[in-house]
Design a protein around this motif. Structure first.
Motif, mmCIF file in Angstrom:
data_model
loop_
_atom_site.group_PDB
_atom_site.id
_atom_site.type_symbol
_atom_site.label_atom_id
_atom_site.label_comp_id
_atom_site.label_asym_id
_atom_site.label_seq_id
_atom_site.Cartn_x
_atom_site.Cartn_y
_atom_site.Cartn_z
ATOM 1 N N MET A 1 0.854 -1.164 0.000
ATOM 2 C CA MET A 1 0.000 0.000 0.000
ATOM 3 C C MET A 1 0.903 1.230 0.000
ATOM 4 O O MET A 1 1.766 1.360 0.845
ATOM 5 C CB MET A 1 -0.823 -0.071 1.280
ATOM 6 N N TYR A 6 -4.010 6.150 -1.343
ATOM 7 C CA TYR A 6 -4.940 6.718 -0.369
ATOM 8 C C TYR A 6 -4.831 8.235 -0.320
ATOM 9 O O TYR A 6 -4.986 8.845 0.710
ATOM 10 C CB TYR A 6 -4.687 6.118 1.016
ATOM 11 N N VAL A 34 -4.345 1.068 15.068
ATOM 12 C CA VAL A 34 -3.894 1.095 13.680
ATOM 13 C C VAL A 34 -4.518 -0.031 12.867
ATOM 14 O O VAL A 34 -5.198 0.209 11.867
ATOM 15 C CB VAL A 34 -2.354 1.070 13.591
ATOM 16 N N ALA A 35 -4.306 -1.262 13.269
ATOM 17 C CA ALA A 35 -4.794 -2.413 12.487
ATOM 18 C C ALA A 35 -6.314 -2.400 12.320
ATOM 19 O O ALA A 35 -6.807 -2.628 11.197
ATOM 20 C CB ALA A 35 -4.316 -3.723 13.106
ATOM 21 N N GLN A 37 -8.369 0.122 12.195
ATOM 22 C CA GLN A 37 -8.772 1.160 11.242
ATOM 23 C C GLN A 37 -8.409 0.751 9.823
ATOM 24 O O GLN A 37 -9.198 0.940 8.884
ATOM 25 C CB GLN A 37 -8.123 2.502 11.593
ATOM 26 N N GLU A 38 -7.229 0.184 9.646
ATOM 27 C CA GLU A 38 -6.830 -0.231 8.308
ATOM 28 C C GLU A 38 -7.700 -1.380 7.806
ATOM 29 O O GLU A 38 -7.991 -1.469 6.628
ATOM 30 C CB GLU A 38 -5.346 -0.559 8.283
ATOM 31 N N HIS A 43 -6.355 4.331 6.083
ATOM 32 C CA HIS A 43 -4.917 4.065 6.011
ATOM 33 C C HIS A 43 -4.210 5.099 6.871
ATOM 34 O O HIS A 43 -4.340 6.298 6.621
ATOM 35 C CB HIS A 43 -4.418 4.132 4.572
ATOM 36 N N LEU A 44 -3.500 4.643 7.881
ATOM 37 C CA LEU A 44 -2.773 5.555 8.766
ATOM 38 C C LEU A 44 -1.353 5.718 8.234
ATOM 39 O O LEU A 44 -0.570 4.774 8.252
ATOM 40 C CB LEU A 44 -2.771 5.035 10.212
ATOM 41 N N ARG A 61 -4.493 10.295 8.394
ATOM 42 C CA ARG A 61 -5.327 9.148 8.023
ATOM 43 C C ARG A 61 -5.874 9.425 6.635
ATOM 44 O O ARG A 61 -6.409 10.506 6.374
ATOM 45 C CB ARG A 61 -6.443 9.008 9.054
#
Length: 176
Positions: A1, A6, A34-35, A37-38, A43-44, A61
């Motif tokens: 990614m 993003y 983090v995980a 939300q992704e 995408h952080l 983000r």
């Protein structure tokens, strides 16, 4: 990614924290937020300490579209991880409403080049690897306020320019 996947919608989030609580929030963020939300489509890009303020936390983000933003935020903030840890996170914060909703000035931005630091400036920078401006669409997730006192131009670069603020990456930051 990569960064360009993003770049359509970006949130530049600046939190003012209770004195001495920044590392506590960063640890919680890296460990718990983090995980999840992704996993729902956010995408952080980075979690940062600011050089100028020991009680400020900055993070970025990104989303592939405004619709994807609404979906991801709804899923995360109604999900079990946020419900479990929100009180712990919120207890570290004085203010979490300094948020800019941005869009890229130029499409097709490359991932940032490697470097020791990231600088953010509220104006265009000739050395920028990314330049964003205020997203003109209404905030489609009003539970999280965004600033409306713009318009803004925000540049990210690897070198300091007049008025640029240095951001120090945490261990999780992708903009290192």
């Amino acid at each position: 990614m990569d960064f360009s996947s993003y770049e359509t919608v970006l949130e530049l989030r600046r939190y003012t924290l209770h004195p001495g609580r920044r590392d506590e929030l960063i640890s919680l963020f890296e460990r718990e937020f983090v995980a999840p939300q992704e996993a729902v489509g956010a995408h952080l890009f980075g979690l940062f300490r600011t050089s100028a303020s020991p009680d400020e936390f900055v993070w970025l983000r990104g989303f592939s579209s405004l619709a994807a933003r609404a979906d991801a935020l709804s899923a995360f903030y109604s999900g079990p991880v946020w419900r479990r840890f929100r009180d712990e996170a919120n207890a570290t914060m004085v203010d979490s409403d300094n948020v800019m909703l941005l869009r890229p000035v130029v499409r097709g931005l490359a991932s940032p080049p490697p470097g020791a630091g990231v600088y953010v400036s509220l104006k265009a920078s000739p050395s920028a690897f990314a330049v964003f401006e205020t997203e003109p669409s209404p905030n489609n997730f009003p539970q999280l306020p965004v600033r409306t006192d713009g318009p803004f131009t925000v540049s990210f670069s690897r070198s300091a320019s007049p008025g640029a603020e240095s951001l120090e990456a945490t261990s999780r930051s992708l903009l290192r």
